[in-house]
Design a protein around this motif. Structure first.
Motif, PDB file in Angstrom:
ATOM      1  N   ASP A   1       0.830  -1.210   0.000  1.00  0.00           N
ATOM      2  CA  ASP A   1       0.000   0.000   0.000  1.00  0.00           C
ATOM      3  C   ASP A   1       0.864   1.258   0.000  1.00  0.00           C
ATOM      4  N   THR A   2       1.933   1.239   0.758  1.00  0.00           N
ATOM      5  CA  THR A   2       2.844   2.376   0.828  1.00  0.00           C
ATOM      6  C   THR A   2       3.527   2.608  -0.508  1.00  0.00           C
ATOM      7  N   TYR A   3       3.927   1.529  -1.150  1.00  0.00           N
ATOM      8  CA  TYR A   3       4.562   1.612  -2.465  1.00  0.00           C
ATOM      9  C   TYR A   3       3.610   2.250  -3.482  1.00  0.00           C
ATOM     10  N   LEU A   4       2.389   1.772  -3.518  1.00  0.00           N
ATOM     11  CA  LEU A   4       1.414   2.312  -4.465  1.00  0.00           C
ATOM     12  C   LEU A   4       1.090   3.774  -4.166  1.00  0.00           C
ATOM     13  N   ALA A   5       0.979   4.120  -2.890  1.00  0.00           N
ATOM     14  CA  ALA A   5       0.705   5.507  -2.514  1.00  0.00           C
ATOM     15  C   ALA A   5       1.885   6.408  -2.883  1.00  0.00           C
ATOM     16  N   ALA A   6       3.097   5.906  -2.708  1.00  0.00           N
ATOM     17  CA  ALA A   6       4.284   6.691  -3.052  1.00  0.00           C
ATOM     18  C   ALA A   6       4.304   7.012  -4.545  1.00  0.00           C
ATOM     19  N   ILE A   7       3.895   6.057  -5.361  1.00  0.00           N
ATOM     20  CA  ILE A   7       3.820   6.305  -6.806  1.00  0.00           C
ATOM     21  C   ILE A   7       2.694   7.296  -7.106  1.00  0.00           C
ATOM     22  N   LEU A   8       1.545   7.083  -6.509  1.00  0.00           N
ATOM     23  CA  LEU A   8       0.386   7.943  -6.738  1.00  0.00           C
ATOM     24  C   LEU A   8       0.698   9.404  -6.407  1.00  0.00           C
ATOM     25  N   TYR A   9       1.379   9.619  -5.288  1.00  0.00           N
ATOM     26  CA  TYR A   9       1.678  10.980  -4.840  1.00  0.00           C
ATOM     27  C   TYR A   9       3.029  11.492  -5.336  1.00  0.00           C
ATOM     28  N   LYS A  10       3.647  10.720  -6.230  1.00  0.00           N
ATOM     29  CA  LYS A  10       4.904  11.114  -6.866  1.00  0.00           C
ATOM     30  C   LYS A  10       5.968  11.524  -5.848  1.00  0.00           C
ATOM     31  N   LEU A  11       6.172  10.636  -4.869  1.00  0.00           N
ATOM     32  CA  LEU A  11       7.203  10.887  -3.867  1.00  0.00           C
ATOM     33  C   LEU A  11       8.580  10.654  -4.481  1.00  0.00           C
ATOM     34  N   GLU A  12       9.615  10.902  -3.707  1.00  0.00           N
ATOM     35  CA  GLU A  12      10.994  10.789  -4.189  1.00  0.00           C
ATOM     36  C   GLU A  12      11.269   9.415  -4.796  1.00  0.00           C
ATOM     37  N   ASP A  13      11.960   9.426  -5.925  1.00  0.00           N
ATOM     38  CA  ASP A  13      12.304   8.172  -6.597  1.00  0.00           C
ATOM     39  C   ASP A  13      13.113   7.245  -5.703  1.00  0.00           C
ATOM     40  N   ASP A  14      14.008   7.808  -4.900  1.00  0.00           N
ATOM     41  CA  ASP A  14      14.826   6.975  -4.009  1.00  0.00           C
ATOM     42  C   ASP A  14      13.960   6.237  -2.988  1.00  0.00           C
ATOM     43  N   PHE A  15      12.938   6.904  -2.473  1.00  0.00           N
ATOM     44  CA  PHE A  15      12.029   6.271  -1.521  1.00  0.00           C
ATOM     45  C   PHE A  15      11.252   5.139  -2.189  1.00  0.00           C
ATOM     46  N   ILE A  16      10.765   5.401  -3.400  1.00  0.00           N
ATOM     47  CA  ILE A  16      10.020   4.379  -4.130  1.00  0.00           C
ATOM     48  C   ILE A  16      10.915   3.183  -4.427  1.00  0.00           C
ATOM     49  N   ARG A  17      12.150   3.459  -4.828  1.00  0.00           N
ATOM     50  CA  ARG A  17      13.102   2.365  -5.100  1.00  0.00           C
ATOM     51  C   ARG A  17      13.377   1.536  -3.849  1.00  0.00           C
ATOM     52  N   MET A  18      13.501   2.210  -2.714  1.00  0.00           N
ATOM     53  CA  MET A  18      13.744   1.513  -1.453  1.00  0.00           C
ATOM     54  C   MET A  18      12.576   0.562  -1.137  1.00  0.00           C
TER      55      MET A  18
END
Length: 47
Positions: free
Chosen positions: A11-28
């Motif tokens: 859920d966190t991964y999908l939300a991070a993509i949806l809200y366009k958070l930092e690429d490094d965070f999404i990669r982590m």
């Protein structure tokens, strides 16, 4: 990362993509999902 349940991690991964958070965070998040062999949400990865 071990404190997150598999479901919360996805859920966190999908939300991070949806809200366009930092690429490094999404990669982590994606690295941890791959480590846990969670591939449901990984189809929409940016890494």
């Amino acid at each position: 990362m071990e404190l997150l349940s598999d479901e919360l991690l996805e859920d966190t991964y999908l939300a991070a993509i949806l809200y366009k958070l930092e690429d490094d965070f999404i990669r982590m998040l994606l690295v941890e999902m791959k480590r846990r062999q969670l591939n449901k949400a990984a189809g929409s990865n940016i890494a």
